[in-house]
Motif scaffolding. Structure first.
Motif, mmCIF file in Angstrom:
data_model
loop_
_atom_site.group_PDB
_atom_site.id
_atom_site.type_symbol
_atom_site.label_atom_id
_atom_site.label_comp_id
_atom_site.label_asym_id
_atom_site.label_seq_id
_atom_site.Cartn_x
_atom_site.Cartn_y
_atom_site.Cartn_z
ATOM 1 N N ASN A 1 -87.692 -3.675 15.334
ATOM 2 C CA ASN A 1 -86.757 -3.748 16.256
ATOM 3 C C ASN A 1 -85.772 -2.583 16.148
ATOM 4 N N ASP B 1 -77.583 -7.817 25.835
ATOM 5 C CA ASP B 1 -78.569 -8.271 25.028
ATOM 6 C C ASP B 1 -79.919 -7.773 25.476
ATOM 7 N N ARG B 2 -80.738 -7.554 24.182
ATOM 8 C CA ARG B 2 -81.995 -7.036 24.475
ATOM 9 C C ARG B 2 -83.009 -8.201 24.974
ATOM 10 N N GLN C 1 -80.325 1.229 15.598
ATOM 11 C CA GLN C 1 -79.658 0.438 16.416
ATOM 12 C C GLN C 1 -78.036 0.186 16.239
ATOM 13 N N GLU D 1 -87.210 -7.673 22.133
ATOM 14 C CA GLU D 1 -87.543 -7.379 23.642
ATOM 15 C C GLU D 1 -88.476 -7.782 24.119
ATOM 16 N N GLY E 1 -80.394 -4.950 27.599
ATOM 17 C CA GLY E 1 -80.474 -3.497 27.298
ATOM 18 C C GLY E 1 -80.218 -3.744 25.483
ATOM 19 N N GLN E 2 -80.324 -2.783 25.037
ATOM 20 C CA GLN E 2 -79.926 -2.330 23.506
ATOM 21 C C GLN E 2 -78.500 -2.226 23.342
#
Length: 346
Positions: free
Chosen positions: A225, A64-65, A230, A140, A89-90
């Motif tokens: 984001n 998880d970011r 992503q 984040e 993290g992403q």
């Protein structure tokens, strides 16, 4: 109906159901975690999927970011007795995270795309146009905020962001209204922006339950984001890290995400080229996935009655073949080309 910031599909949603994992039964059915397997939960959030996977006896790499999600998951880490590794993290970097945990291949990947209910429900995070808070929207909690974008992005850029990422038909009207207002005073609060958009667009009698700012807030959140980037990059990472037979399960909450997932599976499961009697069939690389869901799986009425946030959810799943992973062009996969802003867009 467009969801309010994805999963928040009704103004009264929340309360006891705020952290109910969407489509949990269906996720477990298609992910099929087994004792001893390693599953990547790329969007850990409140840990709903991870907890259920752990109960099936599998090991979990949770990513998880959001620092709040990582902090909130520590009790589950302790309770898992070493079977849950929680990584900040992403999810686009899930391959790197899995290898960093010591695994060159995993048995499953699950991604719950979009913003989490925890973030939506906290006014201080700035995601909601129904609650006043700082115009932030950063998952984040670092980097350029929604306020930076709203106050500094050129008006042509705002039009493209709101039109493409929010699918707002009146993006030009909204962008020019923002431009006029920010020259008088920079935007700092969510309700400042939401009230302006409501004043400019008005309320449609046919869609009274949908706030006029819904699409613009969605666009800003996705842009800030890098959510579509992503999502696309995570699909490529999952393809590289999944073992043959590994399952990839994705839950999306709006058409932009679902379109990327659908295109990815269409391309990766294709076994024949187009061709015609006038043109030879094109060479097609070996399929890297076998499609498990022929069409998107949606929540049953029983779930949406209990958890309104499930109404817009769509699940798609595939099983990894033995074919070699391929390069992925995120723009061909459906990610719009947008002007970068302090590292955003692209």
């Amino acid at each position: 109906m467009m969801a309010l910031g994805d999963r928040d599909v009704a103004p009264d949603a929340g309360g006891p159901e705020r952290h109910v994992p969407v489509l949990l039964k269906e996720v477990l059915e298609w992910l099929a975690p087994q004792p001893g397997e390693v599953i990547v939960d790329g969007t850990f959030g409140a840990g709903g999927y991870s907890r259920a996977i752990l109960e099936r006896g599998a090991h979990v790499i949770g990513i998880d970011r959001d620092p709040d999600a990582i902090a909130g998951g520590q009790e589950l880490v302790k309770a898992s007795e070493g079977r849950l590794m929680l990584v900040p993290g992403q999810f686009a970097g899930l391959e790197t995270h899995a290898r960093g945990c010591g695994f060159d291949g995993v048995d499953g990947v699950v991604l719950d795309l979009g913003v989490s209910s925890m973030q939506l429900d906290e006014a201080d995070r700035g995601f909601s146009f129904l609650r006043d808070g700082p115009l932030d929207m950063r998952m984040e909690q670092a980097g350029p905020s929604a306020a930076d974008v709203v106050n500094e992005l050129p008006v042509k850029g705002l039009i493209r962001v709101i039109g493409l990422l929010g699918e707002e038909k009146r993006a030009t009207t909204v962008a020019h209204a923002i431009d006029r207002a920010r020259k008088e005073k920079p935007f700092t609060r969510t309700l400042e922006l939401a009230n302006l958009i409501e004043k400019v667009l008005g309320r449609s009698p046919k869609k009274a339950q949908i706030h006029p700012a819904t699409r613009t807030f969605q666009a800003l959140r996705i842009y800030v984001n890098g959510e579509l980037h992503q999502a696309a990059e995570a699909l490529g990472a999952a393809e590289r890290i999944l073992k043959p037979g590994g399952r990839l399960v994705l839950v999306s909450f709006h058409s932009l995400e679902d379109r990327i997932v659908k295109r990815f599976f269409q391309d990766r499961t294709r076994t024949r080229g187009g061709g015609s009697r006038h043109m030879p069939e094109e060479d097609v690389p070996p399929a890297t996935f076998e499609l498990l869901t022929r069409k998107a799986v949606e929540a049953a009425d029983a779930e949406t009655d209990i958890n309104p946030r499930a109404r817009s959810a769509k699940l798609r799943a595939g099983r990894r073949t033995e074919a070699e992973a391929r390069e992925l062009d995120i723009h061909q996969a459906g990610v719009p080309r947008l002007a970068a802003f302090h590292g955003l867009g692209g």
